[in-house]
Motif scaffolding. Sequence first.
Motif, PDB file in Angstrom:
ATOM      1  N   LYS A 150      12.412  43.139 -24.750  1.00 46.98           N
ATOM      2  CA  LYS A 150      11.438  42.303 -25.456  1.00 46.98           C
ATOM      3  C   LYS A 150      10.657  43.175 -26.443  1.00 46.98           C
ATOM      4  O   LYS A 150      10.238  44.263 -26.121  1.00 46.98           O
ATOM      5  CB  LYS A 150      10.487  41.695 -24.433  1.00 46.98           C
ATOM      6  CG  LYS A 150       9.590  40.624 -24.968  1.00 46.98           C
ATOM      7  CD  LYS A 150       8.718  40.106 -23.831  1.00 46.98           C
ATOM      8  CE  LYS A 150       8.533  38.636 -23.921  1.00 46.98           C
ATOM      9  NZ  LYS A 150       7.743  38.127 -22.809  1.00 46.98           N
ATOM     10  N   GLN A 162      18.727  49.188 -17.581  1.00 52.77           N
ATOM     11  CA  GLN A 162      19.925  49.146 -18.412  1.00 52.77           C
ATOM     12  C   GLN A 162      20.859  50.309 -18.101  1.00 52.77           C
ATOM     13  O   GLN A 162      20.407  51.432 -17.939  1.00 52.77           O
ATOM     14  CB  GLN A 162      19.515  49.223 -19.887  1.00 52.77           C
ATOM     15  CG  GLN A 162      20.645  49.181 -20.869  1.00 52.77           C
ATOM     16  CD  GLN A 162      21.305  47.812 -20.900  1.00 52.77           C
ATOM     17  OE1 GLN A 162      20.650  46.816 -21.161  1.00 52.77           O
ATOM     18  NE2 GLN A 162      22.589  47.766 -20.626  1.00 52.77           N
ATOM     19  N   ARG A 222      23.596  41.656 -21.560  1.00 53.68           N
ATOM     20  CA  ARG A 222      23.208  40.266 -21.280  1.00 53.68           C
ATOM     21  C   ARG A 222      21.857  39.945 -21.925  1.00 53.68           C
ATOM     22  O   ARG A 222      21.686  38.934 -22.546  1.00 53.68           O
ATOM     23  CB  ARG A 222      23.173  40.040 -19.766  1.00 53.68           C
ATOM     24  CG  ARG A 222      22.638  38.687 -19.357  1.00 53.68           C
ATOM     25  CD  ARG A 222      23.680  37.613 -19.539  1.00 53.68           C
ATOM     26  NE  ARG A 222      23.117  36.332 -19.184  1.00 53.68           N
ATOM     27  CZ  ARG A 222      23.286  35.229 -19.889  1.00 53.68           C
ATOM     28  NH1 ARG A 222      24.036  35.255 -20.964  1.00 53.68           N
ATOM     29  NH2 ARG A 222      22.745  34.114 -19.522  1.00 53.68           N
ATOM     30  N   TYR A 223      20.888  40.828 -21.739  1.00 54.64           N
ATOM     31  CA  TYR A 223      19.555  40.648 -22.322  1.00 54.64           C
ATOM     32  C   TYR A 223      19.139  41.891 -23.083  1.00 54.64           C
ATOM     33  O   TYR A 223      19.577  42.999 -22.773  1.00 54.64           O
ATOM     34  CB  TYR A 223      18.527  40.336 -21.232  1.00 54.64           C
ATOM     35  CG  TYR A 223      18.791  39.022 -20.549  1.00 54.64           C
ATOM     36  CD1 TYR A 223      18.610  37.837 -21.233  1.00 54.64           C
ATOM     37  CD2 TYR A 223      19.260  38.977 -19.245  1.00 54.64           C
ATOM     38  CE1 TYR A 223      18.876  36.606 -20.624  1.00 54.64           C
ATOM     39  CE2 TYR A 223      19.525  37.760 -18.624  1.00 54.64           C
ATOM     40  CZ  TYR A 223      19.327  36.593 -19.321  1.00 54.64           C
ATOM     41  OH  TYR A 223      19.610  35.398 -18.720  1.00 54.64           O
ATOM     42  N   LYS A 224      18.278  41.685 -24.040  1.00 61.86           N
ATOM     43  CA  LYS A 224      17.728  42.781 -24.833  1.00 61.86           C
ATOM     44  C   LYS A 224      16.288  43.059 -24.385  1.00 61.86           C
ATOM     45  O   LYS A 224      15.677  42.229 -23.704  1.00 61.86           O
ATOM     46  CB  LYS A 224      17.744  42.416 -26.326  1.00 61.86           C
ATOM     47  CG  LYS A 224      19.152  42.215 -26.873  1.00 61.86           C
ATOM     48  CD  LYS A 224      19.133  42.092 -28.367  1.00 61.86           C
ATOM     49  CE  LYS A 224      20.482  41.854 -28.985  1.00 61.86           C
ATOM     50  NZ  LYS A 224      21.624  42.421 -28.396  1.00 61.86           N
ATOM     51  N   ALA A 279      12.407  42.423 -20.296  1.00 63.18           N
ATOM     52  CA  ALA A 279      13.602  41.787 -20.840  1.00 63.18           C
ATOM     53  C   ALA A 279      13.201  40.543 -21.633  1.00 63.18           C
ATOM     54  O   ALA A 279      12.282  39.820 -21.234  1.00 63.18           O
ATOM     55  CB  ALA A 279      14.553  41.405 -19.713  1.00 63.18           C
ATOM     56  N   ASP A 280      13.880  40.325 -22.735  1.00 59.89           N
ATOM     57  CA  ASP A 280      13.642  39.146 -23.572  1.00 59.89           C
ATOM     58  C   ASP A 280      14.537  38.012 -23.066  1.00 59.89           C
ATOM     59  O   ASP A 280      15.702  37.913 -23.447  1.00 59.89           O
ATOM     60  CB  ASP A 280      13.956  39.482 -25.024  1.00 59.89           C
ATOM     61  CG  ASP A 280      13.526  38.383 -25.972  1.00 59.89           C
ATOM     62  OD1 ASP A 280      12.821  37.443 -25.542  1.00 59.89           O
ATOM     63  OD2 ASP A 280      13.900  38.457 -27.154  1.00 59.89           O
ATOM     64  N   ILE A 281      13.974  37.188 -22.188  1.00 56.35           N
ATOM     65  CA  ILE A 281      14.710  36.077 -21.591  1.00 56.35           C
ATOM     66  C   ILE A 281      14.025  34.791 -22.036  1.00 56.35           C
ATOM     67  O   ILE A 281      12.837  34.604 -21.771  1.00 56.35           O
ATOM     68  CB  ILE A 281      14.750  36.185 -20.056  1.00 56.35           C
ATOM     69  CG1 ILE A 281      15.441  37.498 -19.657  1.00 56.35           C
ATOM     70  CG2 ILE A 281      15.458  34.979 -19.447  1.00 56.35           C
ATOM     71  CD1 ILE A 281      15.474  37.761 -18.174  1.00 56.35           C
ATOM     72  N   GLN A 310      23.531  45.486 -16.278  1.00 58.89           N
ATOM     73  CA  GLN A 310      22.070  45.392 -16.271  1.00 58.89           C
ATOM     74  C   GLN A 310      21.610  44.932 -14.899  1.00 58.89           C
ATOM     75  O   GLN A 310      22.297  44.161 -14.230  1.00 58.89           O
ATOM     76  CB  GLN A 310      21.570  44.374 -17.293  1.00 58.89           C
ATOM     77  CG  GLN A 310      21.783  44.767 -18.722  1.00 58.89           C
ATOM     78  CD  GLN A 310      21.209  43.756 -19.694  1.00 58.89           C
ATOM     79  OE1 GLN A 310      21.087  42.573 -19.404  1.00 58.89           O
ATOM     80  NE2 GLN A 310      20.842  44.229 -20.866  1.00 58.89           N
ATOM     81  N   HIS A 333      28.686  33.021 -18.058  1.00 62.40           N
ATOM     82  CA  HIS A 333      28.686  34.384 -18.587  1.00 62.40           C
ATOM     83  C   HIS A 333      29.459  35.270 -17.618  1.00 62.40           C
ATOM     84  O   HIS A 333      30.161  34.768 -16.733  1.00 62.40           O
ATOM     85  CB  HIS A 333      27.254  34.901 -18.799  1.00 62.40           C
ATOM     86  CG  HIS A 333      26.319  34.620 -17.666  1.00 62.40           C
ATOM     87  ND1 HIS A 333      26.421  35.249 -16.432  1.00 62.40           N
ATOM     88  CD2 HIS A 333      25.291  33.764 -17.558  1.00 62.40           C
ATOM     89  CE1 HIS A 333      25.472  34.800 -15.632  1.00 62.40           C
ATOM     90  NE2 HIS A 333      24.779  33.891 -16.283  1.00 62.40           N
ATOM     91  N   LEU A 339      13.819  45.162 -17.127  1.00 53.73           N
ATOM     92  CA  LEU A 339      15.219  45.461 -17.394  1.00 53.73           C
ATOM     93  C   LEU A 339      15.567  46.911 -17.060  1.00 53.73           C
ATOM     94  O   LEU A 339      14.949  47.838 -17.579  1.00 53.73           O
ATOM     95  CB  LEU A 339      15.503  45.199 -18.878  1.00 53.73           C
ATOM     96  CG  LEU A 339      16.853  45.613 -19.441  1.00 53.73           C
ATOM     97  CD1 LEU A 339      17.979  44.853 -18.766  1.00 53.73           C
ATOM     98  CD2 LEU A 339      16.873  45.374 -20.944  1.00 53.73           C
ATOM     99  N   ILE A 374      18.116  43.113 -13.517  1.00 52.01           N
ATOM    100  CA  ILE A 374      16.890  42.462 -13.968  1.00 52.01           C
ATOM    101  C   ILE A 374      16.034  42.137 -12.739  1.00 52.01           C
ATOM    102  O   ILE A 374      16.537  41.595 -11.751  1.00 52.01           O
ATOM    103  CB  ILE A 374      17.194  41.140 -14.720  1.00 52.01           C
ATOM    104  CG1 ILE A 374      18.199  41.365 -15.854  1.00 52.01           C
ATOM    105  CG2 ILE A 374      15.919  40.487 -15.224  1.00 52.01           C
ATOM    106  CD1 ILE A 374      17.661  42.038 -17.064  1.00 52.01           C
TER     107      ILE A 374
END
Length: 110
Positions: A109, A27, A105-107, A14-16, A32, A49, A25, A34
């Motif tokens: 990475k 999905q 929430r996250y994409k 995950a890109d955090i 999601q 959020h 992640l 994580i």
Amino acid sequence: MPIFPQPIRNLPEADIPLKGITAYLSQSETHQIIFMEFSEDVDLPEHAHEGQWGIVLEGKIDLIIDGQKQTFTKGDRYFIPEGAAHSGKIYAGYADMTYFDQKARYKVKR
């Protein structure tokens, strides 16, 4: 020995945007999950959020949720309601599994 087994580590990262984090992640179309581990102390700025539920697998996290400070350690669960302002401190060695009631929430990475 890594905290997460190979099937979790095979998930996309995950890109955090936090330092010292490795996050995997899982999905779905509606949410999601994580799997996070931290190698450094991190201060979390206040934000809000969708709903978030987590279980601490290792280490310690201090969370301030709607002005109430709590410390969570291995085995503890926490819940942050949708829209609740929260901040905190994550300590090096912390790991958790967190459910976000938010599908994007996250994409992944890149």
